[in-house]
Every structure is written in C-alpha cells, then in structure tokens.
Scaffold this motif. Sequence first.
Motif, PDB file in Angstrom:
ATOM      1  N   SER A   1       0.840  -1.214   0.000  1.00 45.06           N
ATOM      2  CA  SER A   1       0.000   0.000   0.000  1.00 45.06           C
ATOM      3  C   SER A   1       0.874   1.263   0.000  1.00 45.06           C
ATOM      4  CB  SER A   1      -0.933  -0.002   1.210  1.00 45.06           C
ATOM      5  OG  SER A   1      -0.168  -0.181   2.385  1.00 45.06           O
ATOM      6  N   ASP A   2       2.166   1.137   0.385  1.00 45.88           N
ATOM      7  CA  ASP A   2       3.099   2.276   0.313  1.00 45.88           C
ATOM      8  C   ASP A   2       3.761   2.369  -1.054  1.00 45.88           C
ATOM      9  OD1 ASP A   2       2.708   3.257   2.821  1.00 45.88           O
ATOM     10  OD2 ASP A   2       4.431   2.285   3.740  1.00 45.88           O
ATOM     11  N   GLY A   3       3.289   1.619  -2.046  1.00 44.04           N
ATOM     12  CA  GLY A   3       3.916   1.593  -3.372  1.00 44.04           C
ATOM     13  C   GLY A   3       4.899   0.446  -3.443  1.00 44.04           C
ATOM     14  N   LEU A   4       5.864   0.567  -4.355  1.00 48.28           N
ATOM     15  CA  LEU A   4       6.870  -0.473  -4.488  1.00 48.28           C
ATOM     16  C   LEU A   4       7.822  -0.375  -3.296  1.00 48.28           C
ATOM     17  CD1 LEU A   4       7.039  -2.456  -6.788  1.00 48.28           C
ATOM     18  CD2 LEU A   4       8.689  -0.937  -7.908  1.00 48.28           C
ATOM     19  N   ILE A   5       8.104  -1.505  -2.676  1.00 49.24           N
ATOM     20  CA  ILE A   5       8.992  -1.467  -1.501  1.00 49.24           C
ATOM     21  C   ILE A   5      10.077  -2.537  -1.614  1.00 49.24           C
ATOM     22  CG2 ILE A   5       7.197  -0.622   0.085  1.00 49.24           C
ATOM     23  CD1 ILE A   5       7.343  -3.671   1.199  1.00 49.24           C
ATOM     24  N   PHE A   6      11.132  -2.377  -0.815  1.00 43.23           N
ATOM     25  CA  PHE A   6      12.124  -3.442  -0.692  1.00 43.23           C
ATOM     26  C   PHE A   6      12.169  -3.829   0.784  1.00 43.23           C
ATOM     27  CE2 PHE A   6      16.204  -5.362   0.033  1.00 43.23           C
ATOM     28  CZ  PHE A   6      16.294  -6.254  -1.026  1.00 43.23           C
ATOM     29  N   LEU A   7      11.794  -5.084   1.065  1.00 42.90           N
ATOM     30  CA  LEU A   7      11.712  -5.559   2.446  1.00 42.90           C
ATOM     31  C   LEU A   7      13.115  -5.877   2.986  1.00 42.90           C
ATOM     32  CD1 LEU A   7       9.696  -6.471   4.703  1.00 42.90           C
ATOM     33  CD2 LEU A   7       9.975  -8.778   3.782  1.00 42.90           C
ATOM     34  N   LEU A   8      13.498  -5.193   4.058  1.00 41.71           N
ATOM     35  CA  LEU A   8      14.818  -5.463   4.648  1.00 41.71           C
ATOM     36  C   LEU A   8      14.734  -6.585   5.672  1.00 41.71           C
ATOM     37  CD1 LEU A   8      16.243  -1.890   5.171  1.00 41.71           C
ATOM     38  CD2 LEU A   8      17.181  -3.639   3.679  1.00 41.71           C
TER      39      LEU A   8
ATOM     40  N   GLY B   1      11.592  -8.851   7.655  1.00 40.92           N
ATOM     41  CA  GLY B   1      10.154  -9.075   7.778  1.00 40.92           C
ATOM     42  C   GLY B   1       9.787  -9.577   9.162  1.00 40.92           C
ATOM     43  N   ARG B   2       8.502  -9.525   9.446  1.00 44.48           N
ATOM     44  CA  ARG B   2       7.995 -10.058  10.708  1.00 44.48           C
ATOM     45  C   ARG B   2       8.453 -11.502  10.930  1.00 44.48           C
ATOM     46  NH1 ARG B   2       2.810  -7.435  12.803  1.00 44.48           N
ATOM     47  NH2 ARG B   2       2.371  -6.254  10.949  1.00 44.48           N
ATOM     48  N   GLU B   3       8.401 -12.280   9.809  1.00 45.27           N
ATOM     49  CA  GLU B   3       8.763 -13.695   9.941  1.00 45.27           C
ATOM     50  C   GLU B   3      10.252 -13.883  10.268  1.00 45.27           C
ATOM     51  OE1 GLU B   3       7.821 -12.137   7.251  1.00 45.27           O
ATOM     52  OE2 GLU B   3       9.202 -12.571   5.607  1.00 45.27           O
ATOM     53  N   GLU B   4      11.030 -12.779  10.121  1.00 42.87           N
ATOM     54  CA  GLU B   4      12.468 -12.877  10.445  1.00 42.87           C
ATOM     55  C   GLU B   4      12.761 -12.314  11.837  1.00 42.87           C
ATOM     56  OE1 GLU B   4      14.806 -12.099   6.401  1.00 42.87           O
ATOM     57  OE2 GLU B   4      13.114 -10.739   6.676  1.00 42.87           O
ATOM     58  N   GLY B   5      11.717 -12.005  12.587  1.00 43.77           N
ATOM     59  CA  GLY B   5      11.921 -11.598  13.978  1.00 43.77           C
ATOM     60  C   GLY B   5      11.709 -10.118  14.254  1.00 43.77           C
ATOM     61  N   ALA B   6      11.370  -9.320  13.212  1.00 45.50           N
ATOM     62  CA  ALA B   6      11.125  -7.890  13.463  1.00 45.50           C
ATOM     63  C   ALA B   6       9.710  -7.733  14.011  1.00 45.50           C
ATOM     64  CB  ALA B   6      11.276  -7.096  12.175  1.00 45.50           C
ATOM     65  N   PRO B   7       9.485  -6.777  14.908  1.00 46.35           N
ATOM     66  CA  PRO B   7       8.132  -6.590  15.428  1.00 46.35           C
ATOM     67  C   PRO B   7       7.153  -6.195  14.316  1.00 46.35           C
ATOM     68  CG  PRO B   7       9.705  -5.040  16.459  1.00 46.35           C
ATOM     69  CD  PRO B   7      10.469  -5.875  15.505  1.00 46.35           C
ATOM     70  N   GLU B   8       7.655  -5.580  13.254  1.00 51.42           N
ATOM     71  CA  GLU B   8       6.837  -5.293  12.071  1.00 51.42           C
ATOM     72  C   GLU B   8       7.760  -5.320  10.860  1.00 51.42           C
ATOM     73  OE1 GLU B   8       5.338  -1.231  11.933  1.00 51.42           O
ATOM     74  OE2 GLU B   8       6.985  -0.565  13.185  1.00 51.42           O
ATOM     75  N   ASP B   9       7.175  -5.408   9.651  1.00 49.63           N
ATOM     76  CA  ASP B   9       8.000  -5.410   8.444  1.00 49.63           C
ATOM     77  C   ASP B   9       8.758  -4.094   8.349  1.00 49.63           C
ATOM     78  OD1 ASP B   9       7.019  -7.847   7.792  1.00 49.63           O
ATOM     79  OD2 ASP B   9       5.656  -7.144   6.209  1.00 49.63           O
ATOM     80  N   ILE B  10      10.055  -4.175   8.108  1.00 53.22           N
ATOM     81  CA  ILE B  10      10.854  -2.953   7.946  1.00 53.22           C
ATOM     82  C   ILE B  10      11.331  -2.912   6.503  1.00 53.22           C
ATOM     83  CG2 ILE B  10      12.963  -1.752   8.656  1.00 53.22           C
ATOM     84  CD1 ILE B  10      12.496  -3.004  11.428  1.00 53.22           C
ATOM     85  N   TYR B  11      10.930  -1.882   5.804  1.00 51.10           N
ATOM     86  CA  TYR B  11      11.233  -1.834   4.368  1.00 51.10           C
ATOM     87  C   TYR B  11      11.617  -0.437   3.930  1.00 51.10           C
ATOM     88  CZ  TYR B  11       6.263  -0.486   4.495  1.00 51.10           C
ATOM     89  OH  TYR B  11       5.078   0.125   4.788  1.00 51.10           O
ATOM     90  N   LEU B  12      12.140  -0.400   2.692  1.00 56.26           N
ATOM     91  CA  LEU B  12      12.557   0.849   2.076  1.00 56.26           C
ATOM     92  C   LEU B  12      11.528   1.176   0.991  1.00 56.26           C
ATOM     93  CD1 LEU B  12      15.409   2.162   2.576  1.00 56.26           C
ATOM     94  CD2 LEU B  12      16.033   1.243   0.361  1.00 56.26           C
ATOM     95  N   THR B  13      11.098   2.407   0.902  1.00 56.54           N
ATOM     96  CA  THR B  13      10.114   2.773  -0.128  1.00 56.54           C
ATOM     97  C   THR B  13      10.806   3.561  -1.243  1.00 56.54           C
ATOM     98  OG1 THR B  13       9.608   4.916   0.845  1.00 56.54           O
ATOM     99  CG2 THR B  13       8.357   3.026   1.682  1.00 56.54           C
ATOM    100  N   GLN B  14      10.078   3.748  -2.334  1.00 47.07           N
ATOM    101  CA  GLN B  14      10.605   4.582  -3.417  1.00 47.07           C
ATOM    102  C   GLN B  14      10.890   5.994  -2.892  1.00 47.07           C
ATOM    103  OE1 GLN B  14      11.160   4.041  -7.137  1.00 47.07           O
ATOM    104  NE2 GLN B  14      12.322   5.761  -6.303  1.00 47.07           N
ATOM    105  N   ARG B  15      10.010   6.470  -2.018  1.00 45.10           N
ATOM    106  CA  ARG B  15      10.197   7.822  -1.474  1.00 45.10           C
ATOM    107  C   ARG B  15      11.481   7.921  -0.649  1.00 45.10           C
ATOM    108  NH1 ARG B  15       6.277  10.451   2.502  1.00 45.10           N
ATOM    109  NH2 ARG B  15       7.895  11.964   2.922  1.00 45.10           N
ATOM    110  N   ASP B  16      11.777   6.830   0.073  1.00 44.28           N
ATOM    111  CA  ASP B  16      13.017   6.825   0.866  1.00 44.28           C
ATOM    112  C   ASP B  16      14.233   6.987  -0.046  1.00 44.28           C
ATOM    113  OD1 ASP B  16      11.442   6.332   3.061  1.00 44.28           O
ATOM    114  OD2 ASP B  16      11.863   4.177   3.125  1.00 44.28           O
ATOM    115  N   VAL B  17      14.202   6.258  -1.182  1.00 41.41           N
ATOM    116  CA  VAL B  17      15.347   6.354  -2.104  1.00 41.41           C
ATOM    117  C   VAL B  17      15.456   7.786  -2.625  1.00 41.41           C
ATOM    118  CG1 VAL B  17      16.388   5.462  -4.227  1.00 41.41           C
ATOM    119  CG2 VAL B  17      15.083   3.929  -2.745  1.00 41.41           C
TER     120      VAL B  17
END
Length: 617
Positions: free
Chosen positions: A477-484, A486-502
Amino acid sequence: MTRLSDTVSVVLQPEGRRLRMRRGVTLLEGTQEAGVDLLATCGGVATCGRCRVRVLTRGVPVTSADARFFDQEELASGWRLACQLHVDRHLLVTIPEGTRAFDQKILEAGIAANVPLEPAVRRFRVQLPAPTLTDLASDLERLDAGLKGAGAESVTVPHALLQSLPQTLRAGEFHASATVVDGQLVELIPGEVSTAPHGVAVDIGTTTIVGMLLDLETGEELAVASATNPQVAYGDDVVSRINHARTHPDGLRTLQQAVVGCLNDIIGQLCRRARVRRRDIYEVVVVGNTTMAHLLLGVNPEFIAQAPYVGAWRSARTVGAREVGLRLHPRGQLTILPNIAGFVGSDTVGVILATRLLESERVELAIDIGTNGEIVLGSRGRLLCCSTAAGPAFEGARIRFGMRAAAGAIERVTFAEDVHCEVIGARSPLGMCGTGLIDAVAELLRVGVVDAGGRLRPPEEVGEVPEPIRRRVRRHSDGLIFLLVGREEGAPEDIYLTQRDVREVQLAKGALFAGIRTLERELGISDADISRVLLAGAFGNYIRRDMALRIGLLPALPVERVEFVGNSAGTGAKMALLSTGARSAAERISRTVEYVELAASADFQDTFAEAMLFPLG
Ligand code: FES
C-alpha cells in the motif's frame, strides 16, 4: 498557581509513570514539561509522524493529521500523534520505544589536540614579602608585583576580591594561590592550593552534546560524557528550533534552559567520573552551529533562517557562566568560539582548527554530514566553505522506517545470497539509521534493483539477482517497496525501504555533492586535485567509505584518500580550552575562510539536479 482541577493525570506505559499535565496542552508538550523526551522531528507541526503513541483510553478524537499517518486499523487501536493530541482528560498512553529520544550512539572521540599548553585559566602560587616600615607598598601593588614575577601579565582585580584582599593575604602570611582567567583575578586563596584548575570543552550538536573535562595544568583529558541534545524534543533541525523559538511565547527561554540543563548534567557526570568539584571548573569552551550558539546565549536566532541568513555576532563570545545558568566556579566563564556564517558555525571552525586545513599545502576536503552538511575545501592559499541543506534523511527523519543511531537501528546492510542486517544493541530491529540507509541503497544499486535515476525496479524488471533478494521487492500500500527484515524474520513489524526513501537519499546526497561541486568550480579544481577527504562528525565516522562512494555521496576518489577524523569539532574546542594561541587561530579561521552562499550560485540548481543521479557501474 496551577489548581489541581486544571491538571489531568497521564500514565505512561510500559513503565507506569504517572504525570500531571496542564489541561489543554498537547501530549508532546506535557511530556516535554515532565522531562520525558519524545521524538519530534518537525517540532510538533504534524509533518514528520515521529511522535507516534498509542492511547489506551477510549474515545480520543482522530485529527486530520492522525488520519494522514495511520490507517484505519491503527487508529482504531489508539495510535495518535502526540503533538496533535490535546490532553483534556485522564489518559493511559503507551510510548513505543521507537518514539523515545534516548539511547543514542554518540561519537565522543576525536583526533588528538596537539597544542602548546597556554590556557586562558592559570593558577599562580605566590609568596609575597610582608609589608614593613621600609616597604610600604599597598597589598594590591604587592600582589600585582608577585603575579608579574610569577609570569602573569597585567591582572585586573574585581572589587569583590579587593574587599577581602587584606584579610586573604594575611591569613596565608602573604602566601597565596591566585586563579586568573583571561587577565582577570577570579579567586585568591590563602596558602598553597595543590589542586589544578579545570575546564570543560563542549561540542553542542543539533542532535548530540559531548563534554570533555581537562586538567588545565597538565592538559590531560580526565573524563568524557555525552547526551542527546534535549532540544530534539522541539524539532530535529535548526530551522524547526528557530521556529519554535519564534512562535512560542517562551520558546527561546525553553530551548536555552533545555541546553543549559543538559550542560549542567554533563558537567555533573564529568565531575563524578574524575572526582573533581564543580567549583574547580573555571571555563567552559563551546563549539556548535550558529543556531546552537544563539540558543545557548539566549539570543534570538530568527534572522539566521531568513535571507540573507545573518547571525547576531561572528567573533568569539565570552560571558560569565552564571549569566546563562551554568553551574561551575561562581566566577567561571563560558566562551563560544567564533562562527563563519549563519549556517557555518564554530563547530566547523573547530574542525578546521583540529585538522589544520588552513595550513595545508595540498587541497583537502572536510565534510561534516549532519542535518546540514558543512563542507570545507581548499588549502592554505584559499579555503572555501558552504552549508548544504542535506536534510535529515541521514539522521533517520523523513524515512519510512528511519530512526537515529540508537538501540534497534539497522546500521549495516550487506547483500549476498540474501540480505544481512546488523542492528545496534544486538536486538530485534525497529528501523534503520543513516548508515544502514546508505548501505541499503548502495547494495540495491549494485545489484540493479535501483537504477541510476533512483527508480526502484518492479520484480519483473529486476535482472540477475539471487531469488531471496528478488522476493523482497514487493507491491505494497506504500507503493513499491524493498523488504529489509520481515515479521517472519523476527522484526516486530516489516521494515522496508520505499521509493520515497530512495528519493530522500538522492536529495540528501545530491545537496551535499552539489555543494562540493560548487566549491570545486569556485576554486577551479576537479575531484582529482583533492588529496584527502576528511569525514568529520558522528555520522561520517560510522559510514562505510565504499558505500558512500558507491552512491556518489563523496567525490570519485580512491577509498584510501578518505579518512575519518571523528569528533574533530570537539577536538577544536579542546584546543581552544588549552591554548589561547588556538583561540587566535580560530579567530583567523573565522575571518579568512570564505563562505559561499549556495543559494546565490547561478548554476546551483542544475548542479543539484545532476548530483541527484547515482553513479553508473
Ligand atoms: S508529527 Fe508530531 S512531532 Fe512531528
């Protein structure tokens, strides 16, 4: 007087701390007043979304700003912006760790301060001849002659010390210890005082404050202490702080008290660590950007933020420490080193002093990357400087999962078969700090997930990359993202980079690089002429040089030419504390180094647009 009915109680979770807040203040203001620092990058104007809290009391209204930052599910579970929530009833609120301003990773070390020991604070032990019928010199003449004999130049004696002079001299049988600061007697004690006078050198950064305690007779550094600048609660960058000072009736005083309180705490810590009494500290020498200096002295910084961006003073300033509320020797003083311009402060003077750029035969480049990036380029022939509005991206602001370099921040990212993240404090990740952000973008560029224009490629356009990495490029929903992580890897929530961040990284690195290019052009040189790149400040020190070069944050030079010089602004403050010669050199720097106003440079916008592109290959 505040009546109890004018206040409401607010309980902060998870610690269960109960605060009384004035009815009607915002939750952000109420926590600030109680000394609980929340992140407030924008200073409370609802543009940063950093002051997130979860209100457990039902029925708190949703503001339009809340609706911009939270989705329906989050709003329903009580998420609100603390800066928009007016406290009008008793509340139970959870402050998530990521919203608290604490636990910062702070760089304290700098390069060595090699200067001759000639401090402004000196202690003279004198044995004076007692008066006789054949030696009728007055007590003051006697002291004056004794001090001159001990090496002091002409010393002025304040009236208060003159009043007690006859008794003091006789109490020690004309043996006395005199402490002189900048040619003024500040203390006269009967007999021999064995302890040395001390001083504190301070670097007041927009985000962090570092203090160093020095013995002024040996030059030895006895202790270092640091803290997050409590003014972060009023905005992360200098412009937000200036706005706070301008728009709040007591704003300037609040900001001044915040920094003075923090300095007093740091001095207290230093004294405890080194077992030195506060009253044995006679001088505090400060460097900081021009706005920090204004706020410390309680001078309105409003015009620094308006063209033509001029501060109230330039040369070094010395005031009685007591006048600003600093607790040290009652006649101790506070000295702020000179600045260069409204956006290039005494911290940059400190960097130039410590790195001896003004004496360099060869062209060198010094960069202090912070919310503003200060750049100094040139050699002894001509040294130029400028300040770029790099923006707070590298300090974690305006980045979807950005945070400061505190516990829980991803600080290193490496791609191999999959993504590998290193987290400060070896705990589950809460977000990413500037160095993690640069690493992530540099790695995405390397594997072609981001192109030179800064576009995040959709999964079907990504070329040859390991499958686990490709799977991290997602539509969201934040557009195209790159997941650094994920929750399944132990983060309390998905942590990702957005196009806006770049894009934010491009803006920040573009501003910095365009500043370097503009100075190069002004000097008529190219990248190849730069013999050394010196990275100053906390951020510069933790950055990975190859990653910074890959995203084009630094000129394209061999990595060995890039050196870290740590907290060299703080080293400059130490040098000035230990040496009056270094103070004169600081004054020379402030007068000699030419400030280039980027806003006035005709082709800056074109240079900036070009500098936003990432290097190819
Ligand atoms: S949104 Fe609340 S402080 Fe920025």
